[in-house]
Design a protein around this motif. Structure first.
Motif, mmCIF file in Angstrom:
data_model
loop_
_atom_site.group_PDB
_atom_site.id
_atom_site.type_symbol
_atom_site.label_atom_id
_atom_site.label_comp_id
_atom_site.label_asym_id
_atom_site.label_seq_id
_atom_site.Cartn_x
_atom_site.Cartn_y
_atom_site.Cartn_z
ATOM 1 N N THR A 13 0.818 -1.208 0.000
ATOM 2 C CA THR A 13 0.000 0.000 0.000
ATOM 3 C C THR A 13 0.857 1.265 0.000
ATOM 4 O O THR A 13 0.458 2.264 -0.595
ATOM 5 N N ALA A 39 -5.438 7.767 0.091
ATOM 6 C CA ALA A 39 -6.407 7.185 1.025
ATOM 7 C C ALA A 39 -7.555 6.519 0.278
ATOM 8 O O ALA A 39 -7.999 5.421 0.650
ATOM 9 N N ILE A 40 -8.036 7.153 -0.785
ATOM 10 C CA ILE A 40 -9.121 6.565 -1.579
ATOM 11 C C ILE A 40 -8.670 5.239 -2.188
ATOM 12 O O ILE A 40 -9.405 4.249 -2.179
ATOM 13 N N VAL A 72 -8.735 2.550 0.401
ATOM 14 C CA VAL A 72 -10.095 2.054 0.645
ATOM 15 C C VAL A 72 -10.502 1.078 -0.463
ATOM 16 O O VAL A 72 -11.059 0.008 -0.189
ATOM 17 N N ILE A 73 -10.193 1.424 -1.711
ATOM 18 C CA ILE A 73 -10.525 0.539 -2.833
ATOM 19 C C ILE A 73 -9.767 -0.786 -2.707
ATOM 20 O O ILE A 73 -10.333 -1.867 -2.907
ATOM 21 N N PHE A 109 -8.697 -2.174 0.019
ATOM 22 C CA PHE A 109 -9.322 -2.906 1.123
ATOM 23 C C PHE A 109 -10.625 -3.559 0.683
ATOM 24 O O PHE A 109 -10.879 -4.734 0.988
ATOM 25 N N VAL A 110 -11.471 -2.819 -0.029
ATOM 26 C CA VAL A 110 -12.766 -3.357 -0.458
ATOM 27 C C VAL A 110 -12.570 -4.561 -1.370
ATOM 28 O O VAL A 110 -13.251 -5.587 -1.214
ATOM 29 N N PHE A 156 -8.139 -2.631 7.381
ATOM 30 C CA PHE A 156 -8.598 -1.365 6.821
ATOM 31 C C PHE A 156 -7.632 -0.234 7.161
ATOM 32 O O PHE A 156 -7.229 0.536 6.292
ATOM 33 N N CYS A 165 -4.324 -0.611 5.252
ATOM 34 C CA CYS A 165 -4.444 -0.264 3.840
ATOM 35 C C CYS A 165 -4.545 1.242 3.641
ATOM 36 O O CYS A 165 -3.814 1.827 2.836
ATOM 37 N N VAL A 166 -5.441 1.869 4.377
ATOM 38 C CA VAL A 166 -5.642 3.308 4.216
ATOM 39 C C VAL A 166 -4.433 4.087 4.737
ATOM 40 O O VAL A 166 -3.972 5.032 4.097
ATOM 41 N N THR A 195 -2.087 6.275 2.274
ATOM 42 C CA THR A 195 -2.075 7.708 2.568
ATOM 43 C C THR A 195 -0.644 8.182 2.787
ATOM 44 O O THR A 195 -0.238 9.223 2.248
#
Length: 131
Positions: free
Chosen positions: A66, A86-87, A90-91, A93-94, A117, A120-121, A125
């Motif tokens: 990440t 950060a976005i 999130v992607i 992670f999803v 989560f 990843c974020v 970031t």
């Protein structure tokens, strides 16, 4: 009468650039993850480490992937690099959770998912800020 809508039908060049950079970075992040997991699997097969060492390896792999993903996004995008990092986290992670649900056939979110989560974020970031 002669007014035109300010809403354009096509995304502008910057939006397309951001989306393309994010998708490339996320794909590279998953490629790095897959390669590192294969390496970790070989190490587990060859040396039989303890469960705590395997868990440390998992955490290192996710954070490394990440951060690299965020670095790539930060270099490809000029402004708000941390936000796009950060976005992307999130992607990432999803996608990870969806794949896990499909593979494991369960839909429960555990404490591991919450820490995943934040890894990843946080990693993406940080990479975005450094990129």
């Amino acid at each position: 009468m002669g007014r035109t809508s300010r809403i354009s039908k096509k995304p502008d060049i910057n939006t397309q650039k951001i989306i393309v950079n994010m998708l490339k970075a996320i794909m590279i992040g998953y490629i790095i993850t897959i390669l590192c997991v294969l390496l970790l699997s070989f190490i587990v097969y060859k040396y039989d480490p303890s469960n705590s060492q395997i868990n440390i390896g998992r955490v290192v792999i996710i954070i490394l992937a990440t951060i690299i993903m965020g670095l790539l996004i930060g270099r490809g995008i000029g402004k708000n690099k941390w936000m796009y990092g950060a976005i992307a986290g999130v992607i990432y992670f999803v996608i990870f959770v969806i794949a896990s649900i499909i593979i494991n056939k369960n839909s429960g979110i555990s404490g591991d998912a919450i820490s995943l989560f934040f890894m990843c974020v946080g990693g993406s970031t940080l990479g975005g800020m450094l990129g």
